[in-house]
Write a protein that holds these residues in place. Structure first.
Motif, short mmCIF file in Angstrom:
data_model
loop_
_atom_site.label_atom_id
_atom_site.label_comp_id
_atom_site.label_asym_id
_atom_site.label_seq_id
_atom_site.Cartn_x
_atom_site.Cartn_y
_atom_site.Cartn_z
N CYS A 103 0.86 -1.16 0.04
CA CYS A 103 0.06 -0.13 0.12
C CYS A 103 0.93 1.34 -0.10
N VAL A 105 1.16 5.36 1.28
CA VAL A 105 0.84 6.29 2.51
C VAL A 105 1.37 7.57 2.07
N VAL A 130 -3.73 6.61 4.18
CA VAL A 130 -3.47 5.02 3.34
C VAL A 130 -4.47 5.54 1.97
#
Length: 315
Positions: A103, A105, A130
């Motif tokens: 992911c 951020v 996020v």
């Protein structure tokens, strides 16, 4: 230049002090760092911080170095890796396969203040968000994405997302031009590698031409040309591999070995031969076609026609 964003591996950053065969790094980079002339945004050796063996020591290290607990505490127990259905081409069916998910951020400085217990001073607290989606690839937990045969973008369930951009909004009509001041990083990288592969191709072609001229004057049995051996060493083509020797059906010595090694530079077996280098040059040239002038593209096209005489598949 004050800061460098490092993309290549540690060992390839400086050919003077690390791997001497590196063609990616900057000669003298480590000396410039030690002298304080330049800084790396991700310094050499920081990859060790991602080692799982350090996970148990992170709370103590954070207390010792920063005087505060971790913002994200460590997991108490080892979790089983997640799986997802992946189509197996050999079995022709879906199989549960372990996946890695990355992911992204973003950090935004917040207005709240937190007090450092060690220095009793207040500091601004950053807010983390996020981003939707991510990147997933098949492999064991912690395996690098480049080693995976399957790598896909991860969506957020198809929900529409507002368009957010940090680019300056144009106040008037956008005029399409061939060159501009806002060069995208992807285009800049392709232009950089276009020049690098052009230099490599030019240097290798010049050395190969001189080596072939020396080979024509080479006495097969009596006189050994020392300069020819040095040219072969500079080209790193002093020997043939086992596949080439088997294809020629006989072990080669002296003149025949050098002749076959030089002629092998016109096929696509060696990644440093002329055709693979030109293929990389063409790949970068096509990606920045709109940023090349007509004269530059005409030169690239003429080179492609010349290379096609060695490999008709380039037509």
């Amino acid at each position: 230049m004050d800061v460098i964003l490092r993309h290549c591996d540690d060992a390839y950053c400086d050919p003077l002090e690390l791997r001497g065969d590196s063609q990616l790094g900057v000669p003298g980079l480590l000396q410039a760092m030690r002298a304080g002339g330049v800084a790396l945004s991700n310094a050499l050796g920081v990859g060790i911080l991602e080692a799982p063996v350090l996970a148990d020591y992170l709370p103590m290290l954070c207390e010792h170095l920063l005087g505060e607990p971790l913002l994200l505490p460590n997991a108490d127990a080892t979790t089983q890796p997640a799986t997802a259905p992946v189509f197996d081409r050999h079995l022709q069916r879906l199989e549960p396969t372990r996946l890695n998910l990355r992911c992204f951020v973003t950090r935004t400085p917040g207005s709240a203040m937190a007090k450092n217990s060690a220095t009793a001073k207040s500091r601004p607290v950053s807010e983390y968000q996020v981003m939707p989606g991510g990147l997933a690839w098949v492999g064991e937990p912690g395996s690098p994405s480049l080693s995976s045969t399957v790598m896909k973008d991860v969506g957020d369930g198809g929900l529409p997302q507002p368009h957010v951009s940090q680019l300056r909004q144009a106040r008037g009509p956008v005029v399409a031009t061939r060159d501009g001041t806002d060069l995208p990083s992807r285009v800049a990288e392709s232009l950089f590698w276009l020049g690098r592969y052009g230099e490599r191709l030019d240097t290798r072609a010049r050395l190969l031409r001189e080596a072939l001229l020396r080979l024509m004057e080479y006495d097969q049995d009596e006189i050994a040309d020392q300069l020819l051996d040095e040219l072969l060493l500079a080209l790193d083509i002093t020997t043939l591999n086992e596949e080439d020797e088997q294809r020629l059906q006989a072990p080669l010595m002296g003149f025949e070995l050098k002749r076959a090694a030089l002629l092998a530079q016109f096929d696509d077996v060696d990644p440093q031969a002329l055709q693979p280098l030109f293929a990389q040059l063409m790949r970068n040239a096509r990606s920045v076609r709109d940023h090349l002038g007509d004269d530059s593209w005409r030169v690239v096209h003429q080179l492609r026609q010349r290379m096609a005489t060695f490999n008709p598949s380039l037509e």
